[in-house]
Enzyme design. Structure first.
Site, PDB file in Angstrom:
ATOM      1  N   ALA A   1       0.826  -1.203   0.000  1.00  0.00           N
ATOM      2  CA  ALA A   1       0.000   0.000   0.000  1.00  0.00           C
ATOM      3  C   ALA A   1       0.862   1.254   0.000  1.00  0.00           C
ATOM      4  O   ALA A   1       0.610   2.210  -0.752  1.00  0.00           O
ATOM      5  CB  ALA A   1      -0.936  -0.007   1.208  1.00  0.00           C
ATOM      6  N   TYR A   2       1.901   1.260   0.830  1.00  0.00           N
ATOM      7  CA  TYR A   2       2.798   2.420   0.908  1.00  0.00           C
ATOM      8  C   TYR A   2       3.491   2.664  -0.437  1.00  0.00           C
ATOM      9  O   TYR A   2       3.505   3.787  -0.945  1.00  0.00           O
ATOM     10  CB  TYR A   2       3.833   2.172   2.005  1.00  0.00           C
ATOM     11  CG  TYR A   2       4.854   3.273   2.170  1.00  0.00           C
ATOM     12  CD1 TYR A   2       4.493   4.519   2.661  1.00  0.00           C
ATOM     13  CD2 TYR A   2       6.198   3.059   1.851  1.00  0.00           C
ATOM     14  CE1 TYR A   2       5.437   5.527   2.820  1.00  0.00           C
ATOM     15  CE2 TYR A   2       7.141   4.057   2.016  1.00  0.00           C
ATOM     16  CZ  TYR A   2       6.751   5.282   2.500  1.00  0.00           C
ATOM     17  OH  TYR A   2       7.677   6.281   2.654  1.00  0.00           O
ATOM     18  N   ALA A   3       4.040   1.599  -1.029  1.00  0.00           N
ATOM     19  CA  ALA A   3       4.732   1.741  -2.308  1.00  0.00           C
ATOM     20  C   ALA A   3       3.775   2.189  -3.410  1.00  0.00           C
ATOM     21  O   ALA A   3       4.164   2.959  -4.296  1.00  0.00           O
ATOM     22  CB  ALA A   3       5.407   0.431  -2.687  1.00  0.00           C
TER      23      ALA A   3
ATOM     24  N   THR B   1       1.204   4.181  -3.115  1.00  0.00           N
ATOM     25  CA  THR B   1       0.980   5.624  -3.021  1.00  0.00           C
ATOM     26  C   THR B   1       2.190   6.401  -3.536  1.00  0.00           C
ATOM     27  O   THR B   1       2.032   7.453  -4.170  1.00  0.00           O
ATOM     28  CB  THR B   1       0.661   6.062  -1.578  1.00  0.00           C
ATOM     29  OG1 THR B   1       1.778   5.800  -0.713  1.00  0.00           O
ATOM     30  CG2 THR B   1      -0.571   5.354  -1.042  1.00  0.00           C
ATOM     31  N   LYS B   2       3.377   5.865  -3.310  1.00  0.00           N
ATOM     32  CA  LYS B   2       4.574   6.552  -3.795  1.00  0.00           C
ATOM     33  C   LYS B   2       4.743   6.382  -5.299  1.00  0.00           C
ATOM     34  O   LYS B   2       5.334   7.233  -5.973  1.00  0.00           O
ATOM     35  CB  LYS B   2       5.801   6.041  -3.045  1.00  0.00           C
ATOM     36  CG  LYS B   2       5.790   6.392  -1.564  1.00  0.00           C
ATOM     37  CD  LYS B   2       5.685   7.895  -1.325  1.00  0.00           C
ATOM     38  CE  LYS B   2       5.889   8.251   0.142  1.00  0.00           C
ATOM     39  NZ  LYS B   2       5.902   9.717   0.352  1.00  0.00           N
TER      40      LYS B   2
END
Length: 244
Positions: free
Chosen positions: A152-154, A156-157
Site C-alpha cells: 500500500a505504501y509503495a 501511493t509513492k
C-alpha cells in the site's frame, strides 16, 4: 540571525528526514518554513536549528491534504518570509500490511497524505513558486525493492513518481524544476517503529554500503536539487546507498 535570499517550505519538517532537510537548506542560506501536522514542540526545535544556521525559520501547523490549510500556510510564509522558491513535501505516513490483510481504512489514510497531500502542496506551489525555484516530492526505494508488506505504501509513492515528470513539463515555462527523492531504508522513528533488531540489520544489509541511510544523507540530495542541481528535472533520484 541572517536574512537568506531564498525561501523554502518543508512539510513534515518536525522530525526525521524533513527536519534534516530544513536544517540543511538553512545551512545553504535559505529561510525555511516548517509545516507540521501535530507536534508543535518538535517543529519549534527544528526552527531552532534553522536559526542556529543563520537563517530565518517559522513553524506552521497544516494538514497537507487540506487545500485551504495549505493555501493559508503559503499566505503566511509569503507574508513573514517572502515569496516561495522551494517546496519540499516530506510529509508522509506509512502502514505495513500484506495485501491479503490490508486494512482499507489504513489505505485511505496513506492515499490522503501521500497522494492527495502531494497533489495539494504541488498545486499551490505551481501557482506561486518563483522562477528559478524547485518542487521536490518524496517517493521511496521500495517501489523498486519490492519488500513484502509495503504494497500500500509503495503504491501511493508510485503515484508520486507518475506525477513528477508531468509536472516538470508543465512547470518548464516557469523555469521551475520538479523532482522526487526516493530514500532507501533510513534511520528515522518512522523506520524503526515495530521492527526487531534482526529485521533492522537485515534491511540495512540491502545497501551496498551495509548500513542504513541517515536523514542527513537524504538532506544532502534534497539540497542539491533545491539549489545548484538545476539540470536534473522530472526525475526520481534513488538515494539508497546502492540498495537492491
Amino acid at each position: 540571525m541572517g536574512s537568506a535570499t531564498r525561501t523554502a517550505i518543508v512539510t513534515g519538517g518536525s522530525r526525521g528526514i524533513g527536519r534534516a532537510v530544513a536544517a540543511r537548506l538553512a545551512a545553504a542560506g535559505q529561510n525555511v518554513a516548517v509545516v507540521y501536522a501535530s507536534n508543535a514542540k518538535e517543529a519549534d526545535a527544528t526552527v531552532g536549528e534553522i536559526e542556529a544556521a543563520g537563517a530565518r525559520g517559522i513553524a506552521l501547523q497544516a494538514d497537507v491534504a487540506d487545500e485551504q490549510q495549505v493555501a493559508d500556510a503559503f499566505d503566511t510564509v509569503e507574508r513573514l518570509l517572502g515569496p516561495v522558491d522551494v517546496l519540499v513535501n516530506a510529509a508522509g505516513v506509512m502502514a505495513l500490511q500484506p495485501v491479503r490483510e490490508l486494512d482499507l481504512t489504513q489505505l485511505d489514510r496513506l492515499v490522503r497524505t501521500n497522494v492527495r497531500g502531494t497533489f495539494v502542496t504541488a498545486k499551490e506551489a505551481a501557482r506561486r513558486i518563483r522562477p528559478g525555484g524547485a518542487i521536490i516530492a518524496f517517493s521511496t526505494s521500495v517501489t523498486r525493492l519490492h519488500l513484502p508488506a509495503y504494497g500500500a505504501y509503495a503504491a501511493t509513492k508510485g503515484a508520486v513518481e507518475a506525477l513528477v515528470p508531468i509536472l516538470a513539463k508543465e512547470m518548464g515555462e516557469r523555469d521551475v524544476t520538479v523532482n522526487a527523492v526516493a530514500p532507501g531504508p533510513t534511520a528515522t522513528e518512522l523506520f524503526f517503529e515495530g521492527k526487531s533488531q534482526q529485521v533492522i540489520d537485515r534491511i540495512a544489509g540491502l545497501s551496498a554500503l551495509n548500513r542504513l541511510g541517515t536523514p542527513e544523507d537524504i538532506a544532502q540530495v534534497v539540497a542539491f536539487l533545491a539549489g545548484p542541481g538545476r539540470w536534473i528535472n522530472g526525475q526520481v533520484v534513488f538515494a539508497n546507498g546502492g540498495a537492491a
